[in-house]
Enzyme design. Structure first.
Site, PDB file in Angstrom:
ATOM      1  N   GLU A 124      17.686   0.076 -47.412  1.00 19.81           N
ATOM      2  CA  GLU A 124      18.232   0.405 -46.094  1.00 19.81           C
ATOM      3  C   GLU A 124      18.768   1.832 -46.061  1.00 19.81           C
ATOM      4  O   GLU A 124      18.625   2.531 -45.047  1.00 19.81           O
ATOM      5  CB  GLU A 124      19.321  -0.594 -45.701  1.00 19.81           C
TER       6      GLU A 124
ATOM      7  N   GLU B  35       8.196   0.787 -43.107  1.00 23.57           N
ATOM      8  CA  GLU B  35       8.547  -0.290 -44.036  1.00 23.57           C
ATOM      9  C   GLU B  35       7.783  -0.195 -45.355  1.00 23.57           C
ATOM     10  O   GLU B  35       8.360  -0.331 -46.426  1.00 23.57           O
ATOM     11  CB  GLU B  35       8.346  -1.644 -43.378  1.00 23.57           C
TER      12      GLU B  35
END
Length: 863
Positions: free
Chosen positions: A295, A317
């Site tokens: 993150e 991602e």
């Protein structure tokens, strides 16, 4: 069901946004949201705003209230008809956070307010262009009762705070970096914090804060240390420095995802923050470090440079998963990390590629974007990024990354932009890489070897293919980096490691000065996400297990040998296991292998891997038969190698005078091997279960306690129930530990498990509204209990269907995850095939089914 959205239909938004001002007057059942947004026209057309579940109070353009002829309100949003070139739009809406069980947008959890806006949650907060290519700076004011919500957080840097009348207070935040609305975040509640600082490479002093409920704050130290390691690593490896003055993490129990990279205010599922040796396993520690890193790394690969549209999801991602994989590899064992990543990919992503939900890492269409947060987008996406790294090398990859940020900082971009940056920075033609983005399915690489003794040459012939998938029957050839070495019968290299570039459907590569018949070591380090086909014998696998100097390939050989043996046991229960017995004995005795690598090699392949291998030569499968064959192999190995397993188990045990838990990488590796040995020994039953029970009783850490409980859970053993009750009594106050307790019972292969799960659904610590609880109990049953899930009477399938229908009314995202367990019906033997299909049809025929679930069910049924 919602209409299909196609990549080919992408159009730029009619309006850009310069700035967003938001004011939240928080109330559990009627939160008032005031938005003031500055729009500028980019092309002809109306202003199309997304919105769901909102109560519209007022709407004004440049201060003038609009009448109903100037806008259209509909179920999916709001259209402003023919607005001017540049204007400010003020909208006031009401929302009900307390009733938001879908956990999208703004919701209330355990008395605290929280948001989740990716992918399309912002439209549940206010009317807005809810798409990632609309980027703007944000200013946010939060007003709430001070007694119940003393902490008020949003993105960016704090600007102002103060007290108001009636016991309320406010806080203002400003994020100077333009972002799409999916990165917006708000948290408010009664939270404690732990604070630290980090000095960047340029000398800037960053404040770091982690927020959670007060009784968990002592479990946040490891997460904070992981964050600091991630920040330092990103500076060193990629030259990327954090940009704001403040970085915050908030841990919450009710969260659909693992974590969310909102700019400067990451929101985490609490299971990926809380850690202490008593409550978290070693695997939990490593996962926490990895996700904290993931993150944080999104700050650049996802936030500063984001996606133009949701078809490009893997752009952020897949790239960020690759970065967190490299981070973990640098922090721990690179070989073990690679094995874990590939094991996940082969067990889950390869299965997805073979399912009705197969899709490219950049899909051409979708119905519900939430359904494309998949192992294909994340894990295969990371493998495609790794291909660039393999092709360009570390320096070349870094040059490509640098150019990517130089060109696109502050922009919303596409996978083609990433490919171009990599190619241009290295002056390479990488156009064939586009195939990996556009085609679904797992490529198959069939390899044959021809050795000419007289000329001392060896020729490898490689043929690539890819099976038909829903989007395409005809497949173009891929660019495949194929890392290989040639070994002699003593394990010495006849041809050093090299990477062959396979670009055509069929290619041959000739090696000279090869003095003897070689044994090839192929696809070393899993250099491309393909299925390798080579005519290895079981003896070859045993040889590679012992002599291959590539750690990954030693593990892969052990997996292949075990799979081959299981399949032979299915065909003939009297099959000799002599080769694998000797190979595993030599593996245990090898003192040169690190314990974690040995533990991975000793662990039998996943049932998914075994199923895929079976289906290479059969049209259908019986998962129970395959599971039982794997179980027989495990018990056979445990019986034949009992002394070796027991000696290794005892050698790996750790003692401490003060009962402290060693969290060093060496100690974690030893516990991993210890517990693999325990799992084998416990499969023998009788006295060996006493060993597991003794470990459960004496364990001073969750790793050993949970491993012992898991070993006992599958056995009809007098102390099994006693252990489960003791674990419950000890940890009933720790929600994440109780999830382990639910999960270990849901995965039990004992015959009465499904009835027991029905009882556990009534447990006071279980809730269908909490995604972690659902995953722990219902998800574990579907994914980790093949014996009971695939019960011959279909009861397992019907239970999952019941659960999906119940969940769909509460949280469609989680329901759509659970229903995937029923997708494989066409590959089952006829009796189970009919039963699973019946369960799917019952879901399909339900009234009011969400789009999330309907899309998966319809694709599974072939609709």
């Amino acid at each position: 069901m919602n209409p299909t959205i196609y990549l080919k239909d992408y159009k730029n938004p009619n309006f850009s946004v310069k700035h967003v001002s938001l004011c939240f007057e928080l109330n559990p059942e009627k939160t008032v949201v005031t938005s003031s947004v500055r729009y500028e026209r980019q092309q002809d057309g109306d202003l199309l705003l997304d919105g769901e579940g909102l109560a519209l109070q007022s709407i004004a353009l440049d201060g003038n209230t609009l009448d109903k002829s100037q806008y259209e309100l509909h179920d999916k949003g709001l259209t402003i008809i023919n607005p001017p070139q540049s204007f400010t739009l003020d909208i006031i809406t009401h929302i009900n956070p307390q009733a938001n069980t879908a956990l999208e947008g703004l919701y209330r959890s355990s008395g605290n307010y929280c948001t989740q806006c990716e992918a399309q949650g912002f439209r549940r907060i206010t009317y807005y262009q809810d798409r990632p290519d609309v980027m703007a700076t944000f200013s946010v004011e939060i007003i709430a009762d001070k007694a119940t919500n003393p902490v008020l957080l949003s993105n960016g840097n704090p600007v102002e705070s103060g007290n108001l009348d009636d016991g309320k207070h406010y806080a203002k935040w400003h994020d100077p970096f333009p972002k799409p609305c999916y990165l917006f975040a708000l948290v408010a509640g009664d939270l404690a914090q732990v604070e630290d600082r980090f000095t960047t490479q340029s000398g800037r002093n960053i404040t770091l804060q982690i927020y959670t409920e007060a009784h968990h704050i002592h479990q946040c130290d490891f997460a904070m240390a992981s964050l600091k390691r991630a920040m330092a690593w990103d500076e060193q490896r990629f030259g990327l420095e954090y940009d704001l003055d403040l970085f915050m993490i908030v841990a919450v129990d009710d969260f659909n995802m693992g974590a969310m990279e909102n700019k400067g205010l990451n929101i985490f599922n609490s299971r990926l923050v809380f850690a202490s040796p008593e409550t978290a396993t070693d695997d939990d520690y490593i996962a926490i470090e990895a996700v904290i890193g993931h993150e944080y790394f999104h700050n650049w690969t996802g936030n500063r440079v984001t996606c133009r549209d949701w078809f490009q999801l893997s752009l952020k991602e897949g790239l960020t998963v690759f970065r967190d994989q490299e981070f973990t590899a640098d922090m721990h064992s690179r070989a073990v990390k690679r094995i874990e990543d590939v094991r996940l990919l082969r067990a889950h992503q390869f299965a997805e590629d073979a399912s009705p939900m197969a899709h490219p890492i950049r899909p051409a269409s979708f119905v519900e974007i939430n359904n494309f947060y998949t192992v294909t987008v994340y894990e295969k996406g990371a493998e495609v990024v790794r291909l660039y790294h393999s092709l360009l090398g570390e320096q070349g990859f870094r040059k490509g990354m640098d150019l990517y940020f130089e060109r696109h900082d502050g922009q919303a971009v596409t996978t083609e932009d990433f490919l171009s940056a990599m190619a241009d920075a290295n002056n390479r033609d990488l156009s064939q890489m586009q195939t990996w983005y556009e085609q679904a399915g797992t490529p198959r690489l069939k390899v044959s070897l021809d050795y000419n003794k007289s000329s001392q040459t060896c020729t490898l012939t490689c043929e690539q293919s890819c099976p038909a998938t829903p989007e395409s029957k005809e497949k173009k050839p891929y660019l495949i980096p194929f890392k290989i070495a040639l070994l002699d019968d003593s394990g010495n290299t006849l041809a050093d490691e090299s990477t062959l570039l396979i670009t055509k459907e069929k290619q041959s590569f000739t090696f000279e000065n090869i003095s003897s018949q070689p044994i090839p070591s192929l696809l070393r380090d899993f250099s491309a996400p393909v299925l390798l086909e080579y005519d290895y014998s079981d003896k070859d696998y045993a040889f590679l297990m012992q002599f291959d100097n590539n750690a990954f390939n030693r593990w892969a050989a052990a997996q292949a040998l075990a799979t081959s043996t299981v399949l032979s046991l299915v065909e003939n229960p009297d099959t000799s296991t002599r080769i694998i017995n000797h190979a595993f004995k030599a593996l245990i005795a090898n003192t040169n292998l690190e314990p974690a690598l040995k533990a991975k090699a000793l662990s039998l392949p996943s049932l998914s891997d075994i199923q895929e291998a079976w289906l290479n030569t059969h049209d259908t499968m019986n998962p129970v038969v395959l599971f039982e064959a794997k179980k027989r192999l495990k018990q056979n190995l445990a019986k034949v190698l009992q002394a070796e397993f027991l000696n290794t188990y005892q050698a790996m045990q750790q003692t401490s005078d003060d009962d402290t838990v060693d969290l060093s990488d060496k100690a974690m590796q030893q516990r991993k091997l210890q517990n693999v040995c325990l799992s084998y020994l416990a499969s023998l039953g009788s006295d060996m279960l006493d060993l597991a029970y003794d470990q459960f009783e004496s364990a001073n850490n969750m790793t050993n306690q949970y491993a012992a409980l898991a070993a006992l859970s599958h056995q009809d053993y007098p102390q099994r129930e006693q252990s489960l009750k003791a674990f419950e009594a000890q940890w009933e106050g720790e929600a994440n530990v109780m999830d382990k307790w639910f999960g270990v019972q849901a995965a039990s292969s004992l015959p009465n498990t499904l009835n027991h799960i029905q009882t556990l659904k009534q447990h006071p610590k279980f809730s269908m509204k909490n995604p972690n609880k659902v995953r722990a109990l219902i998800g574990a049953f579907a994914m980790r209990n093949p014996l009971n899930f695939h019960a011959e009477d279909g009861s397992g399938y019907q239970f999952i269907a019941d659960s999906v229908l119940e969940l769909d009314k509460l949280n469609p995202q989680i329901a759509s995850r659970i229903v995937r367990a029923l997708m494989d019906w066409k590959r089952l033997e006829p009796t189970r095939q009919a039963l699973m299909k019946s369960a799917l049809e019952r879901i399909a025929n339900a009234q009011g089914l969400s789009g999330d679930v309907a899309e998966i069910v319809n694709k599974s049924l072939g609709g």
